[in-house]
Motif scaffolding. Sequence first.
Motif, PDB file in Angstrom:
ATOM      1  N   ASP A 175      66.538 -16.645  65.369  1.00 26.81           N
ATOM      2  CA  ASP A 175      67.943 -16.404  65.050  1.00 26.81           C
ATOM      3  C   ASP A 175      68.336 -17.301  63.866  1.00 26.81           C
ATOM      4  O   ASP A 175      68.210 -18.534  63.948  1.00 26.81           O
ATOM      5  N   ASP A 177      70.297 -19.590  61.478  1.00 26.31           N
ATOM      6  CA  ASP A 177      71.347 -20.554  61.836  1.00 26.31           C
ATOM      7  C   ASP A 177      72.613 -20.370  60.992  1.00 26.31           C
ATOM      8  O   ASP A 177      72.514 -20.096  59.784  1.00 26.31           O
ATOM      9  N   LYS A 180      77.178 -16.840  60.332  1.00 25.05           N
ATOM     10  CA  LYS A 180      78.573 -16.484  60.065  1.00 25.05           C
ATOM     11  C   LYS A 180      79.084 -17.276  58.860  1.00 25.05           C
ATOM     12  O   LYS A 180      79.736 -16.719  57.977  1.00 25.05           O
ATOM     13  N   SER A 181      78.713 -18.581  58.795  1.00 21.56           N
ATOM     14  CA  SER A 181      79.164 -19.401  57.652  1.00 21.56           C
ATOM     15  C   SER A 181      78.535 -18.916  56.352  1.00 21.56           C
ATOM     16  O   SER A 181      79.148 -19.028  55.283  1.00 21.56           O
ATOM     17  N   ASN A 183      77.828 -15.786  55.634  1.00 25.58           N
ATOM     18  CA  ASN A 183      78.665 -14.636  55.254  1.00 25.58           C
ATOM     19  C   ASN A 183      79.995 -15.103  54.676  1.00 25.58           C
ATOM     20  O   ASN A 183      80.475 -14.576  53.671  1.00 25.58           O
ATOM     21  N   HIS A 188      79.333 -10.790  52.420  1.00 19.52           N
ATOM     22  CA  HIS A 188      78.419  -9.967  53.214  1.00 19.52           C
ATOM     23  C   HIS A 188      77.115  -9.719  52.445  1.00 19.52           C
ATOM     24  O   HIS A 188      76.027  -9.730  53.014  1.00 19.52           O
ATOM     25  N   GLY A 217      72.125  -8.371  64.650  1.00 19.49           N
ATOM     26  CA  GLY A 217      72.649  -8.841  63.363  1.00 19.49           C
ATOM     27  C   GLY A 217      71.693  -9.795  62.664  1.00 19.49           C
ATOM     28  O   GLY A 217      71.027  -9.436  61.693  1.00 19.49           O
ATOM     29  N   ARG A 291      69.418 -26.940  66.045  1.00 17.27           N
ATOM     30  CA  ARG A 291      68.945 -25.823  65.191  1.00 17.27           C
ATOM     31  C   ARG A 291      67.727 -26.227  64.346  1.00 17.27           C
ATOM     32  O   ARG A 291      67.263 -27.342  64.428  1.00 17.27           O
TER      33      ARG A 291
HETATM   34  N1  LIG Z   1      75.725  -9.910  56.099  1.00 19.04           N
HETATM   35  C1  LIG Z   1      75.528  -9.410  57.336  1.00 19.04           C
HETATM   36  N2  LIG Z   1      76.116 -10.016  58.410  1.00 19.04           N
HETATM   37  C2  LIG Z   1      75.888  -9.542  59.644  1.00 19.04           C
HETATM   38  C3  LIG Z   1      75.078  -8.411  59.846  1.00 19.04           C
HETATM   39  N3  LIG Z   1      75.023  -8.170  61.179  1.00 19.04           N
HETATM   40  C4  LIG Z   1      75.778  -9.120  61.784  1.00 19.04           C
HETATM   41  N4  LIG Z   1      76.317  -9.976  60.860  1.00 19.04           N
HETATM   42  C5  LIG Z   1      77.184 -11.140  61.077  1.00 19.04           C
HETATM   43  O1  LIG Z   1      76.414 -12.203  61.627  1.00 19.04           O
HETATM   44  C6  LIG Z   1      77.326 -13.186  62.193  1.00 19.04           C
HETATM   45  C7  LIG Z   1      76.675 -13.815  63.408  1.00 19.04           C
HETATM   46  O2  LIG Z   1      77.394 -14.958  63.732  1.00 19.04           O
HETATM   47  P1  LIG Z   1      77.303 -15.753  65.114  1.00 19.04           P
HETATM   48  O3  LIG Z   1      76.699 -14.863  66.167  1.00 19.04           O
HETATM   49  O4  LIG Z   1      78.620 -16.366  65.374  1.00 19.04           O
HETATM   50  O5  LIG Z   1      76.228 -16.874  64.901  1.00 19.04           O
HETATM   51  P2  LIG Z   1      75.965 -17.978  63.758  1.00 19.04           P
HETATM   52  O6  LIG Z   1      77.096 -18.141  62.812  1.00 19.04           O
HETATM   53  O7  LIG Z   1      74.645 -17.604  63.141  1.00 19.04           O
HETATM   54  O8  LIG Z   1      75.799 -19.299  64.561  1.00 19.04           O
HETATM   55  P3  LIG Z   1      74.545 -19.865  65.325  1.00 19.04           P
HETATM   56  O9  LIG Z   1      73.714 -18.663  65.747  1.00 19.04           O
HETATM   57  O10 LIG Z   1      75.108 -20.584  66.491  1.00 19.04           O
HETATM   58  O11 LIG Z   1      73.787 -20.761  64.389  1.00 19.04           O
HETATM   59  C8  LIG Z   1      78.607 -12.430  62.491  1.00 19.04           C
HETATM   60  O12 LIG Z   1      79.610 -12.922  61.648  1.00 19.04           O
HETATM   61  C9  LIG Z   1      78.280 -10.953  62.101  1.00 19.04           C
HETATM   62  O13 LIG Z   1      79.383 -10.300  61.535  1.00 19.04           O
HETATM   63  C10 LIG Z   1      74.497  -7.763  58.691  1.00 19.04           C
HETATM   64  O14 LIG Z   1      73.754  -6.762  58.756  1.00 19.04           O
HETATM   65  N5  LIG Z   1      74.740  -8.317  57.474  1.00 19.04           N
END
Ligand SMILES: Nc1nc2c(ncn2[C@@H]2O[C@H](COP(=O)(O)OP(=O)(O)OP(=O)(O)O)[C@@H](O)[C@H]2O)c(=O)[nH]1
Length: 297
Positions: A175, A177, A180-181, A183, A188, A217, A291
């Motif tokens: 996964d 790390d 979300k940050s 993005n 995106h 994701g 992480r």
């Molecule tokens: N750019 C992009 N973003 C995606 C996609 N699929 C999911 N996401 C985003 O991935 C993010 C996942 O964030 P979280 O599940 O909060 O996890 P995180 O920010 O990685 O935090 P940790 O896993 O705790 O390190 C969300 O904001 C989704 O909108 C995609 O295909 N492309």
Amino acid sequence: MPLTLPNLPSLIHETRNAIAIFDETDRLHYANPAFRAALHLAEEDYPTWVELMRRGWQTSTGTHITSCNGDFEKWLSSALSRRGKLPFRGFETSLHDGRWIWVTETVDAHGWMLYIGVEITSLATEGRELRSDRDVALRASQTDELTGIANRRYMMQRLDNMVSNRIQGCVAILDIDHFKSINDAYGHAGGDAVLVDFARKVGHSVRRGDDFGRIGGEEFLFLLPDIEVDNAGQLLDRIRHTLLDACPILQAPEFRYTVSIGITAIQAGDSTQSLLSRADKACYEAKRQGRNRSVCM
Ligand SMILES: Nc1nc2c(ncn2[C@@H]2O[C@H](COP(=O)(O)OP(=O)(O)OP(=O)(O)O)[C@@H](O)[C@H]2O)c(=O)[nH]1
């Protein structure tokens, strides 16, 4: 009476069928003249399959890659996520010189592959387009659109297969790390570039018998048959380290990303659900511990 086939090497050398053998790292070990001619390969040249395909793409020779809409790297990730995963498969393909070939790939227990290509250009062309469309549709149903690697549906089939055939080994969830940050900071498109970079880097490190795909994701699944959990941990940590100097966002050359990994060994009585849930817990624990690490559970 033991079978002796003294003429086999010379027959293989002379046949018009293309015959080649790739080792478990996908490097060419043997190719007869018909294979070398079809793939525009010089004598004594023993590239990997990836090198062979890339050269062909750059020089418009050998295998005609039509299903990639100009994006060779995406096609490669997709092809790699299926190549050598089954003990046997057959498919039609075309060459740049216009010939059609029926290819079979036979993979042994050690990951060595026998390639046999038989020219079928003059056979009935009726239905070829339909079959080709069907293959493209089947591949699309097993492929993650963004990254080109195996998708959730395909990975769940492979996991089911491991469980129902009682194949020993390990399952890992990877996964990215703080995705979300990423993005939030780079948009995106920046997040997507990280996903593509990750899928390609890891996809190129996958052993012949392993499977790797995107199941959510920023969540990826790695299936590693016939490996102890400690060795799986070392292998995945090596992959994790290779990501540390990746800079996938062109506008932000200083940007780096990391991944947390949860690994679990298949145990007697496990179901796909129990395995995924344990790997998920291990991944959560890797996140909790700070992480950019792997945790085995
Ligand atoms: N750019 C992009 N973003 C995606 C996609 N699929 C999911 N996401 C985003 O991935 C993010 C996942 O964030 P979280 O599940 O909060 O996890 P995180 O920010 O990685 O935090 P940790 O896993 O705790 O390190 C969300 O904001 C989704 O909108 C995609 O295909 N492309």
